[in-house]
Design a protein around this motif. Structure first.
Motif, PDB file in Angstrom:
ATOM      1  N   ASN A 140       7.367  28.393 -19.999  1.00 57.24           N
ATOM      2  CA  ASN A 140       8.126  27.178 -19.708  1.00 57.24           C
ATOM      3  C   ASN A 140       7.366  26.259 -18.757  1.00 57.24           C
ATOM      4  N   TYR A 142       8.225  22.637 -16.249  1.00 59.55           N
ATOM      5  CA  TYR A 142       9.328  21.873 -15.673  1.00 59.55           C
ATOM      6  C   TYR A 142       8.775  20.670 -14.913  1.00 59.55           C
ATOM      7  N   ALA A 203      12.955  26.216 -26.418  1.00 58.99           N
ATOM      8  CA  ALA A 203      14.075  25.933 -25.519  1.00 58.99           C
ATOM      9  C   ALA A 203      13.889  24.582 -24.842  1.00 58.99           C
ATOM     10  N   HIS A 205      15.433  22.660 -21.198  1.00 57.72           N
ATOM     11  CA  HIS A 205      16.102  22.992 -19.942  1.00 57.72           C
ATOM     12  C   HIS A 205      16.540  21.726 -19.202  1.00 57.72           C
ATOM     13  N   ARG A 223      20.573  25.490 -20.759  1.00 60.25           N
ATOM     14  CA  ARG A 223      19.445  25.634 -21.682  1.00 60.25           C
ATOM     15  C   ARG A 223      19.946  25.647 -23.117  1.00 60.25           C
ATOM     16  N   LEU A 225      18.690  26.952 -26.649  1.00 59.28           N
ATOM     17  CA  LEU A 225      17.709  27.927 -27.126  1.00 59.28           C
ATOM     18  C   LEU A 225      17.866  28.117 -28.622  1.00 59.28           C
TER      19      LEU A 225
END
Length: 280
Positions: A140, A142, A203, A205, A223, A225
């Motif tokens: 992931n 961010y 995914a 977020h 999230r 998914l």
């Protein structure tokens, strides 16, 4: 004449000395140096999350039925809520960008469906139950969007793999009377072996992080998914009678809500104080 000349020279000397003495008596000038470049910080962190899932299926079907049913009408279907347990390790590159790798276990959530199948004029009520659980691994990234009053909103995206296990499959069916023949009562109690199917998963977020201390944050996150497809093993009936069919659940997705913590493994560096330069 000579005295006048000496008097004039003395006046010039006094005029020259007084400004110099006044300048010497002024306080020194204190000037602030230009601020240094902003120091970006970074470091490794650990994370842990728990939460719950609300899952959806794009489609479900049983392949291989002979003869193929005339029609199938779904009366009800869906997943129960399941739990989420996640651990991960990541790196904070600077004040706005971070990345991590996570692994999670998603506890069993029962799928249940009730259908009315029309097979050659015979209406067959079918009830299917199966337990679904997953192992999910994601990488992931961010973007932290700024911090106000210790609260940092963020967005992110991830990609990886999901292993979906279907277990404890059971299919029951009790056929109604054929309105044309008045007979043809069908009973079924079918099972299938447990299977695990691995898929590409991705995914999206969004959430809020609250900085409790410089090294410890609490995070509330949503999230989306996408987990892919799942299927059972070959379905068998009474006394392991092969049915020649497989049950599929396609395009499984989930809306997740989690509460987690992040712990930096080393403290963030405080920005340096601006030095004062004394002139004079």
């Amino acid at each position: 004449m000579g005295s006048l000349k000496r008097l004039a020279l003395a006046g010039v000397a006094v005029i020259t000395i007084i400004p110099a003495a006044g300048a010497a008596d002024l306080p020194p000038i204190i000037q602030q140096a230009p601020p240094p470049p902003v120091a970006e910080y970074g470091g490794w962190y650990l994370r842990g999350d728990i939460g719950f899932s609300s899952e959806r299926a794009g489609n479900f079907h049983e392949d291989g039925l002979v003869p193929a049913p005339t029609s199938v009408q779904n009366a009800a279907s869906g997943f129960e809520t399941g739990g989420i347990f996640r651990l991960g390790v990541g790196y904070q590159f600077n004040s706005w960008f971070r990345a991590d790798i996570t692994g999670e276990y998603r506890s069993p959530a029962t799928w249940s469906s009730f259908d009315i199948t029309n097979s050659g004029g015979t209406l067959i009520p079918e009830h299917v139950t199966v337990h679904k659980s997953e192992f999910v691994a994601l990488a992931n990234v961010y973007a932290d969007l700024g911090t106000w009053w210790c609260i940092t909103p963020f967005v992110g995206a991830g990609a990886g793999f999901a292993g979906i296990q279907l277990s404890n499959f059971q299919e029951t069916a009790i056929a109604s009377l054929n309105p044309q023949t008045g007979a043809n009562l069908i009973n079924a109690n079918n099972f299938a072996p447990d299977t695990t199917q691995w898929n590409f998963a991705w995914a999206l977020h969004a959430g809020l992080a609250y900085k409790v201390t410089p090294n410890f944050s609490v995070e509330l996150a949503y999230r989306y998914l996408n987990l892919g497809n799942a299927q059972t093993g070959a379905i068998v009936g009474f006394l392991n009678n092969p049915q020649g069919t497989v049950f599929h659940i396609d395009n499984i997705s989930s809306h997740d809500v989690t509460l987690g913590v992040r712990w930096m493994l080393q403290p963030e560096e405080a920005p340096p104080a601006y030095p004062l330069v004394r002139k004079g």
